[in-house]
Design a protein around this motif. Structure first.
Motif, PDB file in Angstrom:
ATOM      1  N   GLU A 206     -10.049 -14.391  -6.561  1.00 42.95           N
ATOM      2  CA  GLU A 206     -10.141 -12.870  -6.728  1.00 42.95           C
ATOM      3  C   GLU A 206      -9.070 -12.142  -5.784  1.00 42.95           C
ATOM      4  N   VAL A 207      -8.620 -12.689  -4.695  1.00 41.61           N
ATOM      5  CA  VAL A 207      -7.699 -12.258  -3.652  1.00 41.61           C
ATOM      6  C   VAL A 207      -6.247 -12.363  -4.117  1.00 41.61           C
ATOM      7  N   THR A 208      -5.581 -11.201  -4.495  1.00 41.23           N
ATOM      8  CA  THR A 208      -4.192 -11.040  -4.997  1.00 41.23           C
ATOM      9  C   THR A 208      -3.172 -11.168  -3.825  1.00 41.23           C
ATOM     10  N   THR A 209      -3.235 -10.189  -2.769  1.00 38.27           N
ATOM     11  CA  THR A 209      -2.376 -10.127  -1.778  1.00 38.27           C
ATOM     12  C   THR A 209      -3.146 -10.151  -0.320  1.00 38.27           C
ATOM     13  N   ILE A 210      -2.541 -10.860   0.630  1.00 39.13           N
ATOM     14  CA  ILE A 210      -2.958 -10.833   1.776  1.00 39.13           C
ATOM     15  C   ILE A 210      -1.704 -10.694   2.975  1.00 39.13           C
ATOM     16  N   TYR A 211      -2.180  -9.566   3.897  1.00 38.52           N
ATOM     17  CA  TYR A 211      -1.568  -9.127   4.864  1.00 38.52           C
ATOM     18  C   TYR A 211      -1.961  -9.547   6.181  1.00 38.52           C
ATOM     19  N   ASN A 212      -1.221 -10.547   6.668  1.00 38.16           N
ATOM     20  CA  ASN A 212      -1.854 -10.987   8.078  1.00 38.16           C
ATOM     21  C   ASN A 212      -1.299 -10.128   9.079  1.00 38.16           C
ATOM     22  N   ILE A 213      -2.084  -9.970  10.013  1.00 38.09           N
ATOM     23  CA  ILE A 213      -1.524  -8.761  11.280  1.00 38.09           C
ATOM     24  C   ILE A 213      -1.736  -9.552  12.641  1.00 38.09           C
ATOM     25  N   ALA A 214      -0.689  -9.030  13.562  1.00 37.59           N
ATOM     26  CA  ALA A 214      -0.925  -9.312  15.167  1.00 37.59           C
ATOM     27  C   ALA A 214      -1.337  -7.943  15.780  1.00 37.59           C
ATOM     28  N   TRP A 215      -1.803  -8.251  16.785  1.00 39.71           N
ATOM     29  CA  TRP A 215      -2.030  -7.028  17.838  1.00 39.71           C
ATOM     30  C   TRP A 215      -1.331  -6.953  18.992  1.00 39.71           C
TER      31      TRP A 215
END
Length: 218
Positions: A206-215
Motif C-alpha cells: 500500500e506504500v507508494t512513496t517514502i521520504y526519509n528525513i534527518a533532523w
C-alpha cells in the motif's frame, strides 16, 4: 638573513595550518540528530493533478519521526491502442503543511518511489519527481526511464548526501513543502496498437512513496 626568511616562512605556514585546522570542522558541521521530542505534524494543504483525483492521495508520517509516506490509489499513465492523449501523462502536486518541534528543522535524505509497469516491446515509461520548500529552489529532482518489454513492479530510490540536504528554513510555524511527480508513457513504434501503462501504486504494497528525513537544530 636566510634564517630569518625561513623563520618567517615557517611562522606564516604555522598560521595557515592553524586557520585550516580551525576551519575544516566548520566546513563540515552538517550533522543530523535523533528525532526530537515535541509535536511533528504533516497535513495536506492542497492536491491537484490527474494522477491524484480528490480522495486518492494520502500523506502519513512514521511513528518514529524518521520518514513520511505518500500513498496514491489512482495514479496511472497509459498510451497505445487509441488511448486519449490526456492519459499519456499523469501528474500530481501536493502541498504539505509541516509542523516541527520548536528549535528544530528537517530535510529529506532519501526518497523511494514504487509502482507497477506493463510496457510492451518498444514502449517506454518515465518517472519525474521533485520537491521543494516554499520560497526555496526546487530540489530533489529525480528522473528514471523504463523500457519495454516490462511487466513487473518497479522501484526508484535516490540518496541525498547530508551536506547536500535542503533543510526547511527555521521559521515560526514552519514552511510548506511541495511534492511534484509525473509518469509519462510512450507507446513506441513496434507495437503502437498495444496499450502500455505505468502506475504509482505497487501491487504488493500500500506504500507508494517514502521520504526519509534527518533532523538538526536551528
Amino acid at each position: 638573513m636566510l634564517g630569518r626568511r625561513w623563520g618567517t616562512a615557517f611562522a606564516a605556514f604555522g598560521i595557515l595550518a592553524v586557520l585550516f585546522t580551525t576551519a575544516e570542522p566548520g566546513a563540515a558541521t552538517v550533522r543530523s540528530i535523533d528525532p526530537p521530542n515535541g509535536q511533528f505534524t504533516i497535513d495536506v494543504h492542497s492536491v491537484h493533478g490527474n494522477g491524484c483525483p480528490p480522495g486518492t492521495a494520502k500523506v502519513v508520517r512514521a511513528g518514529d519521526r524518521t520518514a513520511f509516506t505518500v500513498t496514491y490509489s489512482n495514479y496511472t499513465a497509459q498510451n497505445g491502442g487509441g488511448i486519449a492523449i490526456s492519459q499519456r501523462r499523469a501528474a500530481c502536486t501536493i502541498a504539505v503543511d509541516v509542523g516541527v518541534p520548536h528549535g528544530f528543522t528537517f530535510g529529506i535524505t532519501r526518497t523511494t518511489f514504487r509502482g507497477f509497469a506493463d510496457l510492451a516491446e518498444g514502449a517506454t515509461g518515465r518517472l519525474d519527481t521533485q520537491y521543494w520548500f516554499v520560497g526555496m529552489d526546487v530540489t530533489g529532482k529525480i528522473r528514471r526511464d523504463f523500457t519495454g518489454e516490462l511487466q513487473d513492479n518497479w522501484q526508484a530510490t535516490d540518496e541525498v548526501p547530508l551536506p547536500e540536504v535542503m533543510w526547511m528554513p527555521c521559521r515560526p510555524g514552519g514552511v510548506p513543502l511541495n511534492i511534484e511527480s509525473s509518469l509519462t508513457v510512450n507507446a513506441g513504434r513496434i507495437n503502437p496498437g498495444t496499450t502500455s501503462l505505468m502506475t504509482m501504486d505497487a501491487t504488493d504494497s500500500e506504500v507508494t512513496t517514502i521520504y526519509n528525513i534527518a533532523w538538526r537544530e536551528c
